[in-house]
Design an enzyme around this catalytic site. Structure first.
Site, PDB file in Angstrom:
ATOM      1  N   CYS A   9       7.075  -3.974  15.900  1.00 24.47           N
ATOM      2  CA  CYS A   9       6.699  -2.832  17.008  1.00 24.47           C
ATOM      3  C   CYS A   9       5.008  -3.299  17.473  1.00 24.47           C
ATOM      4  O   CYS A   9       4.252  -3.634  16.601  1.00 24.47           O
ATOM      5  CB  CYS A   9       6.715  -1.500  16.445  1.00 24.47           C
ATOM      6  SG  CYS A   9       8.260  -1.030  15.917  1.00 24.47           S
ATOM      7  N   CYS A  31      -0.082   2.838   7.971  1.00 27.56           N
ATOM      8  CA  CYS A  31       0.583   1.728   7.752  1.00 27.56           C
ATOM      9  C   CYS A  31      -0.071   0.416   7.801  1.00 27.56           C
ATOM     10  O   CYS A  31      -0.315  -0.110   9.141  1.00 27.56           O
ATOM     11  CB  CYS A  31       2.159   1.728   8.787  1.00 27.56           C
ATOM     12  SG  CYS A  31       2.267   3.077   9.647  1.00 27.56           S
ATOM     13  N   GLU A  82       0.800  -1.207   0.125  1.00 21.25           N
ATOM     14  CA  GLU A  82      -0.038  -0.166   0.068  1.00 21.25           C
ATOM     15  C   GLU A  82       0.898   1.232  -0.005  1.00 21.25           C
ATOM     16  O   GLU A  82       1.878   1.388   0.375  1.00 21.25           O
ATOM     17  CB  GLU A  82      -1.040   0.203   1.298  1.00 21.25           C
ATOM     18  CG  GLU A  82      -0.392  -0.344   2.570  1.00 21.25           C
ATOM     19  CD  GLU A  82      -1.378  -0.399   3.510  1.00 21.25           C
ATOM     20  OE1 GLU A  82      -2.154  -1.350   3.499  1.00 21.25           O
ATOM     21  OE2 GLU A  82      -1.248   0.535   4.434  1.00 21.25           O
ATOM     22  N   CYS A  98       1.731  -1.725  16.035  1.00 20.53           N
ATOM     23  CA  CYS A  98       1.533  -1.448  14.312  1.00 20.53           C
ATOM     24  C   CYS A  98       0.951  -2.440  13.434  1.00 20.53           C
ATOM     25  O   CYS A  98       1.312  -3.471  14.055  1.00 20.53           O
ATOM     26  CB  CYS A  98       3.177  -1.304  13.978  1.00 20.53           C
ATOM     27  SG  CYS A  98       3.275  -0.950  12.300  1.00 20.53           S
ATOM     28  N   CYS A 136       6.371  -6.818   7.892  1.00 17.66           N
ATOM     29  CA  CYS A 136       7.345  -5.916   8.508  1.00 17.66           C
ATOM     30  C   CYS A 136       7.866  -7.018   9.294  1.00 17.66           C
ATOM     31  O   CYS A 136       7.132  -7.488  10.065  1.00 17.66           O
ATOM     32  CB  CYS A 136       7.173  -4.756   9.134  1.00 17.66           C
ATOM     33  SG  CYS A 136       8.537  -3.855   9.925  1.00 17.66           S
ATOM     34  N   SER A 178      12.193   6.267  14.683  1.00 19.62           N
ATOM     35  CA  SER A 178      10.882   5.824  15.073  1.00 19.62           C
ATOM     36  C   SER A 178      11.533   5.512  16.954  1.00 19.62           C
ATOM     37  O   SER A 178      11.749   4.499  17.111  1.00 19.62           O
ATOM     38  CB  SER A 178      10.380   4.729  14.667  1.00 19.62           C
ATOM     39  OG  SER A 178       9.853   5.006  13.540  1.00 19.62           O
ATOM     40  N   LEU A 179      11.409   6.511  17.568  1.00 19.43           N
ATOM     41  CA  LEU A 179      12.126   6.235  19.020  1.00 19.43           C
ATOM     42  C   LEU A 179      10.959   5.688  19.838  1.00 19.43           C
ATOM     43  O   LEU A 179      11.080   4.771  20.302  1.00 19.43           O
ATOM     44  CB  LEU A 179      12.518   7.748  19.507  1.00 19.43           C
ATOM     45  CG  LEU A 179      13.510   7.657  20.614  1.00 19.43           C
ATOM     46  CD1 LEU A 179      14.712   7.001  20.201  1.00 19.43           C
ATOM     47  CD2 LEU A 179      13.689   9.136  20.979  1.00 19.43           C
ATOM     48  N   HIS A 180       9.766   6.473  20.003  1.00 20.87           N
ATOM     49  CA  HIS A 180       8.389   6.043  20.806  1.00 20.87           C
ATOM     50  C   HIS A 180       8.663   5.692  22.301  1.00 20.87           C
ATOM     51  O   HIS A 180       7.798   5.776  22.731  1.00 20.87           O
ATOM     52  CB  HIS A 180       8.123   4.796  20.289  1.00 20.87           C
ATOM     53  CG  HIS A 180       7.868   4.719  18.838  1.00 20.87           C
ATOM     54  ND1 HIS A 180       7.487   5.806  17.888  1.00 20.87           N
ATOM     55  CD2 HIS A 180       8.078   3.535  17.752  1.00 20.87           C
ATOM     56  CE1 HIS A 180       7.329   5.725  16.586  1.00 20.87           C
ATOM     57  NE2 HIS A 180       7.509   4.357  16.475  1.00 20.87           N
ATOM     58  N   GLY A 202       6.806  -1.842   6.356  1.00 24.78           N
ATOM     59  CA  GLY A 202       8.078  -2.488   6.195  1.00 24.78           C
ATOM     60  C   GLY A 202       9.151  -1.432   6.795  1.00 24.78           C
ATOM     61  O   GLY A 202       8.862  -0.403   7.101  1.00 24.78           O
ATOM     62  N   GLU A 203      10.571  -2.323   7.119  1.00 25.02           N
ATOM     63  CA  GLU A 203      11.514  -1.451   7.613  1.00 25.02           C
ATOM     64  C   GLU A 203      12.570  -1.001   6.544  1.00 25.02           C
ATOM     65  O   GLU A 203      12.995  -1.789   5.957  1.00 25.02           O
ATOM     66  CB  GLU A 203      12.084  -2.244   8.591  1.00 25.02           C
ATOM     67  CG  GLU A 203      13.689  -1.797   9.080  1.00 25.02           C
ATOM     68  CD  GLU A 203      13.540  -0.206   9.619  1.00 25.02           C
ATOM     69  OE1 GLU A 203      12.696   0.140  10.154  1.00 25.02           O
ATOM     70  OE2 GLU A 203      14.703   0.284   9.199  1.00 25.02           O
ATOM     71  N   ASN A 217      -2.843   6.213  15.996  1.00 26.14           N
ATOM     72  CA  ASN A 217      -4.169   5.763  14.898  1.00 26.14           C
ATOM     73  C   ASN A 217      -4.479   4.168  15.380  1.00 26.14           C
ATOM     74  O   ASN A 217      -3.750   3.037  15.131  1.00 26.14           O
ATOM     75  CB  ASN A 217      -3.461   5.554  13.601  1.00 26.14           C
ATOM     76  CG  ASN A 217      -4.363   6.251  12.538  1.00 26.14           C
ATOM     77  OD1 ASN A 217      -5.635   6.279  12.833  1.00 26.14           O
ATOM     78  ND2 ASN A 217      -3.903   6.811  11.611  1.00 26.14           N
ATOM     79  N   CYS A 237       3.478   8.532   0.442  1.00 24.69           N
ATOM     80  CA  CYS A 237       3.973   7.718   1.607  1.00 24.69           C
ATOM     81  C   CYS A 237       4.276   6.536   0.806  1.00 24.69           C
ATOM     82  O   CYS A 237       3.022   5.943   0.446  1.00 24.69           O
ATOM     83  CB  CYS A 237       3.068   7.947   2.664  1.00 24.69           C
ATOM     84  SG  CYS A 237       3.582   6.286   3.983  1.00 24.69           S
ATOM     85  N   SER A 251      12.101   6.764   7.154  1.00 18.36           N
ATOM     86  CA  SER A 251      11.854   6.484   8.297  1.00 18.36           C
ATOM     87  C   SER A 251      12.391   5.042   8.804  1.00 18.36           C
ATOM     88  O   SER A 251      12.276   3.926   8.044  1.00 18.36           O
ATOM     89  CB  SER A 251      10.436   6.619   8.676  1.00 18.36           C
ATOM     90  OG  SER A 251       9.995   6.314  10.063  1.00 18.36           O
TER      91      SER A 251
HETATM   92  N1  SAH Z   1       9.783   0.772   9.874  1.00 17.86           N
HETATM   93  C1  SAH Z   1       9.815   2.247   9.641  1.00 17.86           C
HETATM   94  C2  SAH Z   1       8.605   2.938   8.961  1.00 17.86           C
HETATM   95  C3  SAH Z   1       7.398   2.504   9.932  1.00 17.86           C
HETATM   96  S1  SAH Z   1       5.688   3.590   9.614  1.00 17.86           S
HETATM   97  C4  SAH Z   1       9.610   2.763  10.865  1.00 17.86           C
HETATM   98  O1  SAH Z   1       9.946   2.088  12.197  1.00 17.86           O
HETATM   99  O2  SAH Z   1      10.075   4.039  11.276  1.00 17.86           O
HETATM  100  C5  SAH Z   1       6.365   5.142   9.840  1.00 17.86           C
HETATM  101  C6  SAH Z   1       5.882   5.348  11.510  1.00 17.86           C
HETATM  102  O3  SAH Z   1       4.494   5.278  11.700  1.00 17.86           O
HETATM  103  C7  SAH Z   1       6.854   4.767  12.763  1.00 17.86           C
HETATM  104  O4  SAH Z   1       7.140   5.612  13.412  1.00 17.86           O
HETATM  105  C8  SAH Z   1       5.790   3.834  13.245  1.00 17.86           C
HETATM  106  O5  SAH Z   1       6.269   3.176  14.464  1.00 17.86           O
HETATM  107  C9  SAH Z   1       4.521   4.468  13.097  1.00 17.86           C
HETATM  108  N2  SAH Z   1       3.315   3.648  13.318  1.00 17.86           N
HETATM  109  C10 SAH Z   1       3.090   2.644  13.005  1.00 17.86           C
HETATM  110  N3  SAH Z   1       1.592   2.289  13.340  1.00 17.86           N
HETATM  111  C11 SAH Z   1       1.046   3.385  13.581  1.00 17.86           C
HETATM  112  C12 SAH Z   1      -0.188   3.607  14.243  1.00 17.86           C
HETATM  113  N4  SAH Z   1      -1.120   2.544  14.133  1.00 17.86           N
HETATM  114  N5  SAH Z   1      -0.538   5.002  14.548  1.00 17.86           N
HETATM  115  C13 SAH Z   1       0.316   5.947  14.378  1.00 17.86           C
HETATM  116  N6  SAH Z   1       1.616   5.578  14.059  1.00 17.86           N
HETATM  117  C14 SAH Z   1       2.035   4.302  13.688  1.00 17.86           C
END
Ligand code: SAH
Length: 356
Positions: A115, A334, A91, A118, A111, A215-217, A160-161, A291, A104, A192
């Site tokens: 995480c 995603c 997608e 996700c 992936c 993507s720190l989180h 994906g990563e 989301n 995007c 990202s």
């Molecule tokens: N693998 C890459 C790209 C992932 S998607 C990465 O980890 O950065 C891009 C961003 O969206 C990442 O920061 C991911 O953690 C975040 N993401 C994934 N699912 C999400 C959701 N349901 N709501 C908000 N952000 C989300």
């Protein structure tokens, strides 16, 4: 099966032309049709001899992917579900705002990072996308724009990563950014990553100007291990060191993405710790209110919690913004559209943290 045109370089296509007794400039002509003139079939390449068009069509396909599903959202978000030649689906999204046209794109099918919040990682990774599949997402979305409209930004934030597929991603991005491609500015491309230190250093050594988002989180190793399981293998310090190295080599400020999950990582002490981790670094924080994903127990924090978090980080002297959410009606986050169309069961082990 026909070979996707974008798997071949212009040089490969020139060689093909020569082998068949055609002038090499025909290759550039074909490539221009695809990048500049939005051709999606050889038939429409009206200044090519008819014979050549059918020779091309016998062996090649302009796009290897086909549109399996197209979703349009009232807020100006278009989402495409593309079916690859092996039947797998990927997608990609086009977001149109006043002066921005952002795409995007995905880098893998599924992936492998896992995480916990996700949708993309629920079934693990199936495979890397090819260079052509990456390019086709961009071109197919660009072709949805009105004729004189151009793309302005590109983010690799779909499924994906990204850095796990550097070998196909970089050639695709480089081609888009070359004058023979879309002549896109490298500085308008954001890659990202979940934070794979070795790959981040490898990317730095390529000396491109791509913008890196990590993507720190979570601001501490303990919390990050829970939300981003790969962290237990790589370590938060190594991620931060590699981000610093990327900044020093490229001169480009790194963005840290931080998905806000209600009661898990959105409390004032998390904001304090994040501000502390990043103050003194040339960094930007992008807060992403979660989301929600059907079947997963995580929740989006209240607007008030988001603003409080933002304020605390900013008060620490760190540059911070909150990402606007677009395309929620069409499951644009995603992996969500793909998942809704191909339901699959959620991973059994879910992270639940009790408030400390
Ligand atoms: N693998 C890459 C790209 C992932 S998607 C990465 O980890 O950065 C891009 C961003 O969206 C990442 O920061 C991911 O953690 C975040 N993401 C994934 N699912 C999400 C959701 N349901 N709501 C908000 N952000 C989300």
């Amino acid at each position: 099966m026909k070979r996707p045109l974008l798997d071949a370089s212009t040089a490969d296509l020139s060689a093909w032309m020569t082998d068949r007794g055609h002038p090499t400039y025909r290759a550039r002509q074909v490539v221009r049709w695809v990048f500049d003139r939005r051709a999606e079939s050889f038939e429409t390449m009206s200044d090519l001899p008819k014979g050549l068009r059918s020779e091309l069509d016998a062996e090649w396909t302009v796009f290897g992917t086909e549109i399996a599903h197209q979703h349009v959202s009232p807020d100006g978000t278009d989402k495409l579900l593309l079916r690859c030649q092996d039947g797998r689906t990927i997608e990609c999204v086009l977001m149109a705002e006043s002066d921005r046209r952002t795409v995007c794109i995905s880098s893998q099918v599924g992936c492998g990072m896992g995480c916990v919040f996700c949708a993309s990682g629920l079934k693990g990774v199936e495979r890397n996308l090819t260079t052509a599949e990456i390019l086709e997402q961009v071109l197919r979305l660009r072709n949805l724009l009105p004729p004189n409209d151009r793309l302005t930004n590109l983010v690799v934030m779909g499924m994906g990563e990204s850095l796990a597929n550097l070998d196909h991603l970089i050639p695709a991005l480089d081609r888009l950014c070359s004058p023979e491609g879309l002549n896109f500015g490298q500085r308008r491309v954001t890659i990202s990553t979940v934070g794979l230190p070795e790959k981040m250093r490898k990317l730095a050594e390529l000396d491109r100007q791509y913008h890196l988002a990590v993507s720190l989180h979570a601001p501490t190793p303990e919390l990050r291990d829970l939300l981003v399981p790969i962290n237990a293998r790589v370590g938060l310090d190594a991620v931060m060191d590699a981000a610093d190295a990327y900044f020093h080599r490229s001169g480009r400020q790194v963005t840290f993405e931080y998905v806000l999950l209600a009661d898990l990582n959105d409390r004032p002490e998390h904001a304090e710790a994040l501000g502390k981790l990043l103050s003194g670094r040339k960094a930007h924080v992008n807060l992403i209110p979660y989301n929600p994903v059907a079947g997963l127990p995580y929740q989006r924090p209240s607007g008030e919690a988001v603003r409080r978090f933002e304020r605390i980080v900013r008060d620490r002297g760190v540059s911070v913004s909150v990402r606007k959410t677009k395309g929620r009606e069409i499951d644009a986050a995603c992996g969500q559209l793909r998942r809704r169309l191909q339901p699959e069961s959620p991973r059994p082990s879910l992270v639940t943290l009790s408030p400390s």
